[in-house]
Enzyme design. Structure first.
Site, PDB file in Angstrom:
ATOM      1  N   GLY A  81       0.817  -1.216   0.000  1.00  0.00           N
ATOM      2  CA  GLY A  81       0.000   0.000   0.000  1.00  0.00           C
ATOM      3  C   GLY A  81       0.850   1.265   0.000  1.00  0.00           C
ATOM      4  O   GLY A  81       1.973   1.271   0.510  1.00  0.00           O
ATOM      5  N   ARG A 145       1.007  -5.758  -4.943  1.00  0.00           N
ATOM      6  CA  ARG A 145       1.029  -6.665  -3.792  1.00  0.00           C
ATOM      7  C   ARG A 145       1.485  -8.088  -4.143  1.00  0.00           C
ATOM      8  O   ARG A 145       1.289  -9.005  -3.352  1.00  0.00           O
ATOM      9  CB  ARG A 145      -0.359  -6.704  -3.146  1.00  0.00           C
ATOM     10  CG  ARG A 145      -0.738  -5.411  -2.439  1.00  0.00           C
ATOM     11  CD  ARG A 145      -1.854  -5.627  -1.447  1.00  0.00           C
ATOM     12  NE  ARG A 145      -2.268  -4.388  -0.807  1.00  0.00           N
ATOM     13  CZ  ARG A 145      -1.682  -3.874   0.275  1.00  0.00           C
ATOM     14  NH1 ARG A 145      -0.664  -4.496   0.831  1.00  0.00           N
ATOM     15  NH2 ARG A 145      -2.125  -2.755   0.789  1.00  0.00           N
ATOM     16  N   ASP A 176       5.827  -8.145   5.608  1.00  0.00           N
ATOM     17  CA  ASP A 176       5.878  -9.294   4.701  1.00  0.00           C
ATOM     18  C   ASP A 176       6.902  -9.078   3.587  1.00  0.00           C
ATOM     19  O   ASP A 176       7.675  -9.977   3.266  1.00  0.00           O
ATOM     20  CB  ASP A 176       4.506  -9.518   4.051  1.00  0.00           C
ATOM     21  CG  ASP A 176       3.599 -10.326   4.967  1.00  0.00           C
ATOM     22  OD1 ASP A 176       4.136 -11.108   5.778  1.00  0.00           O
ATOM     23  OD2 ASP A 176       2.375 -10.159   4.875  1.00  0.00           O
ATOM     24  N   LYS A 202       8.391   0.457   5.420  1.00  0.00           N
ATOM     25  CA  LYS A 202       7.251   1.275   4.992  1.00  0.00           C
ATOM     26  C   LYS A 202       5.934   0.709   5.516  1.00  0.00           C
ATOM     27  O   LYS A 202       5.783  -0.505   5.558  1.00  0.00           O
ATOM     28  CB  LYS A 202       7.211   1.261   3.455  1.00  0.00           C
ATOM     29  CG  LYS A 202       5.997   1.882   2.851  1.00  0.00           C
ATOM     30  CD  LYS A 202       5.278   0.958   1.848  1.00  0.00           C
ATOM     31  CE  LYS A 202       4.563  -0.180   2.474  1.00  0.00           C
ATOM     32  NZ  LYS A 202       3.533  -0.834   1.662  1.00  0.00           N
ATOM     33  N   THR A 203       5.026   1.476   5.941  1.00  0.00           N
ATOM     34  CA  THR A 203       3.585   1.188   6.067  1.00  0.00           C
ATOM     35  C   THR A 203       2.937   2.247   6.952  1.00  0.00           C
ATOM     36  O   THR A 203       3.451   2.567   8.037  1.00  0.00           O
ATOM     37  CB  THR A 203       3.240  -0.219   6.619  1.00  0.00           C
ATOM     38  OG1 THR A 203       1.825  -0.282   6.758  1.00  0.00           O
ATOM     39  CG2 THR A 203       3.871  -0.558   7.962  1.00  0.00           C
ATOM     40  N   ASP A 205       0.426   1.746   8.545  1.00  0.00           N
ATOM     41  CA  ASP A 205      -0.185   1.049   9.687  1.00  0.00           C
ATOM     42  C   ASP A 205       0.672   1.126  10.950  1.00  0.00           C
ATOM     43  O   ASP A 205       0.170   0.881  12.051  1.00  0.00           O
ATOM     44  CB  ASP A 205      -0.424  -0.428   9.340  1.00  0.00           C
ATOM     45  CG  ASP A 205      -1.512  -0.599   8.290  1.00  0.00           C
ATOM     46  OD1 ASP A 205      -2.030   0.428   7.811  1.00  0.00           O
ATOM     47  OD2 ASP A 205      -1.835  -1.745   7.941  1.00  0.00           O
TER      48      ASP A 205
END
Ligand code: FBP
Length: 553
Positions: A81, A145, A176, A202-203, A205
């Site tokens: 994402g 993804r 992941d 990165k993320t 979240d």
């Protein structure tokens, strides 16, 4: 094309580098620390990574650069994402690579990890990079993804790398993707390809976090963007005094985003999935918890309020979690047959036969649109796509039923008008905050330092982030140090552990200590828009989570 003044101004922003990196490429030396070990399951992980296990922690510092002088052809991939700052990782990588040697080349593989498998790439030039400096999104090369995890994929990646005479690959991704980066690094080393692999965290979240990664990039900007919107809604709610706003926020599993936004805006209710799971709160218990706030505010004359719901909540509610697990298993085995069933009744019949009696009972209690959302296509990891489940509507529905019961019992006499919002994509491609712009540029710059000094299987790290940029510390950490073994898809796999909200941690404890008052009164705070220019205390402010976790709050 005319562009906005802010966009123009952001192109011209020069990301701040930590003091230790300011001497320029030739003035950066390396120092190695102690050999590392995996977080747990040490022997199993060592056996799986014989060539990349136990490597040493790496720090950079001012001093003469002793890296081997050779030409580098580096590939870069954006994975998963969008997260604000990704373009700056590439810009930092590019600038370091070119300052080492003008002949060096950076290839951007397009559309995520599939780009290297399909040999779909562009050669990144200064002209291209300059168009994306300090901008959000991943549109410079795109993302995807696809997971790089099979031996066949590794063979193809090795062949593409050999074709381009690549010396290294940088993978910018979440837990992941970086797990897969470690496996790929091991494969490349075992097969003597000469291609190094470096990851960058990165993320939005915020769940790629551990002793060595203080925060993943994108979290800062995304939470500031959502907090601005929540603050605006709070102002509106307090002005109109007639709606209860149910706001779902992104964050696939962990509730870091919801918690950070709650600390910034003090909504009446913020649910934390990790706590819901720990206390085994079912849907009814959650509805009662929200209804208590609605009733107590109504008794003070406030028929309005704000409820923040983390996107992943639904998977942490015990009875729904079990239901989802059973649906996942059924769809994994019989997905094709199930999708082809022509009518809803036939689908229901199929599920009744496949699911346990308890799970079917839970399924039948859910509104039909939520039932349909639970059955939608899974993501490439086989997970339900929580961003597409309208948990905020499900909750307001159950709360409404609860309130009706309370009304009949004479315990509530207010008005309940819910409105629903989902903030996710709004924050993922925003102009990176100065924090993310600076952090990402340093991560990219550091990634090239690791490459030039010959490291592979490392994650680029920049630490001491709660302090001013000049005090940040750049280095690298072997990815295997962050791994343990987990059961995934019926197999034991080495993975980087996902960081969920720590219920004993300072951010949650602060929230816990204040939430009772926030639930009853209107203690809203209004963070306003991200400031890109102006006094440092406004423009360079870091997330509250980061500051609290590092005793800087
Ligand atoms: P990453 O973990 O890849 O950074 O993505 C996280 C996320 O933004 C989640 O918050 C959200 O659930 C998901 O992506 C949405 O995925 P998609 O972009 O495929 O709709």
């Amino acid at each position: 094309m005319t562009i906005s003044p802010l966009q123009q101004a952001r192109y011209g922003y020069t990301p701040k580098l930590p003091k230790m990196l300011r001497a320029g490429f030739d003035g950066i030396a390396v120092e190695e620390g102690a050999a590392t070990e995996a977080a747990s399951d040490k022997e199993k992980i060592q056996a799986l990574f014989p060539n990349t296990y136990g490597m040493k922690e790496v720090y950079f510092k001012e001093g003469a650069n002793t890296a081997e002088k050779k030409k580098h052809i580096v590939g870069v991939i954006l994975s998963g994402g969008q997260a604000p700052g990704g373009h700056n990782v590439i810009a930092g990588l590019y600038d370091a690579l070119k300052s080492a040697n003008e002949e060096n080349i950076l290839l951007g593989f397009k559309g995520g990890p599939s780009g290297i498998l399909e040999d779909n790439y562009i050669t990144l030039t200064k002209e291209t990079i300059d168009k994306y400096r300090n901008t959000g999104g991943f549109d410079m090369i795109g993302s995807g993804r696809t997971k790089l995890e099979t031996e066949e994929q590794f063979e193809v990646a090795a062949a593409v790398a050999a074709k381009h005479e690549m010396t290294a690959l940088v993978i910018i991704g979440g837990d992941d993707s970086n797990t897969n980066a470690a496996v790929l690094a091991e494969y490349f080393k075992a097969h003597n390809t000469g291609v190094q692999v470096i990851g960058c965290p990165k993320t939005i979240d915020g769940d790629l976090k551990n002793d060595d990664i203080e925060t993943s990039f994108g979290f800062d900007t995304a939470t500031k963007t959502y907090s601005e919107l929540i603050g605006n809604i709070e102002r509106d709610a307090g002005s109109a005094k007639k709606y209860w706003h149910f706001i779902k926020l992104m964050g696939r599993s962990a509730s870091h985003i919801a918690l950070e936004c709650a600390l910034r805006t003090r909504p009446n209710i913020c649910l934390i999935s990790e706590e819901v799971e720990k206390k085994a709160m079912g849907l009814n218990a959650i509805a009662d918890y929200i209804a208590d706030s609605v009733c107590s505010r109504a008794s003070l004359g406030y028929n309005y309020g704000i409820v923040v719901v983390p996107e992943g909540l639904i998977e942490f509610v015990p009875e729904v979690k079990k239901l989802i697990e059973e649906i996942n298993e059924t769809l994994a085995k019989h997905g094709e047959r199930f999708t082809k069933l022509p009518t809803w009744d036939e689908k229901l019949g199929f599920l009744t036969a496949a699911l346990s009696v308890e799970s079917m009972k839970v399924f039948n209690l859910l509104p039909m649109d939520i039932q349909e959302q639970l059955l939608m296509d899974r993501d490439p990891h086989g997970n339900v796509q929580v961003s597409r489940i309208e948990t905020e509507k499900l909750l307001s529905n159950i709360v409404r039923n609860r309130l009706q019961q309370r009304k009949q019992q004479g315990n509530y006499n207010g008005k309940f008008s819910p409105l629903h919002h989902f903030f996710g994509y709004e924050g993922r491609a925003a102009f990176p905050s100065n924090f993310d712009a600076d952090y990402c540029y340093s991560l990219g710059y550091t990634a090239f330092l690791l490459i030039s000094y010959g490291y592979t299987g490392y994650l680029s790290t920049v630490r001491n982030l709660a302090k001013g940029v000049e005090d940040w510390k750049a280095g690298g950490m072997p990815i295997t140090k962050m791994m343990d073994m987990e059961r995934r898809g019926g197999e034991d796999k080495p993975v980087i552990k996902k960081a969920l909200v720590d219920l004993e941690g300072k951010p949650f404890k602060y929230f816990e200590a204040h939430r009772e008052k926030w639930a009853r009164e209107s203690c809203y705070t209004y963070p306003g828009a991200i400031q890109y220019f102006g006094p440092s205390e406004l423009a360079d402010e870091t997330s509250m989570t980061l500051r609290m976790e590092n005793d800087e709050f």
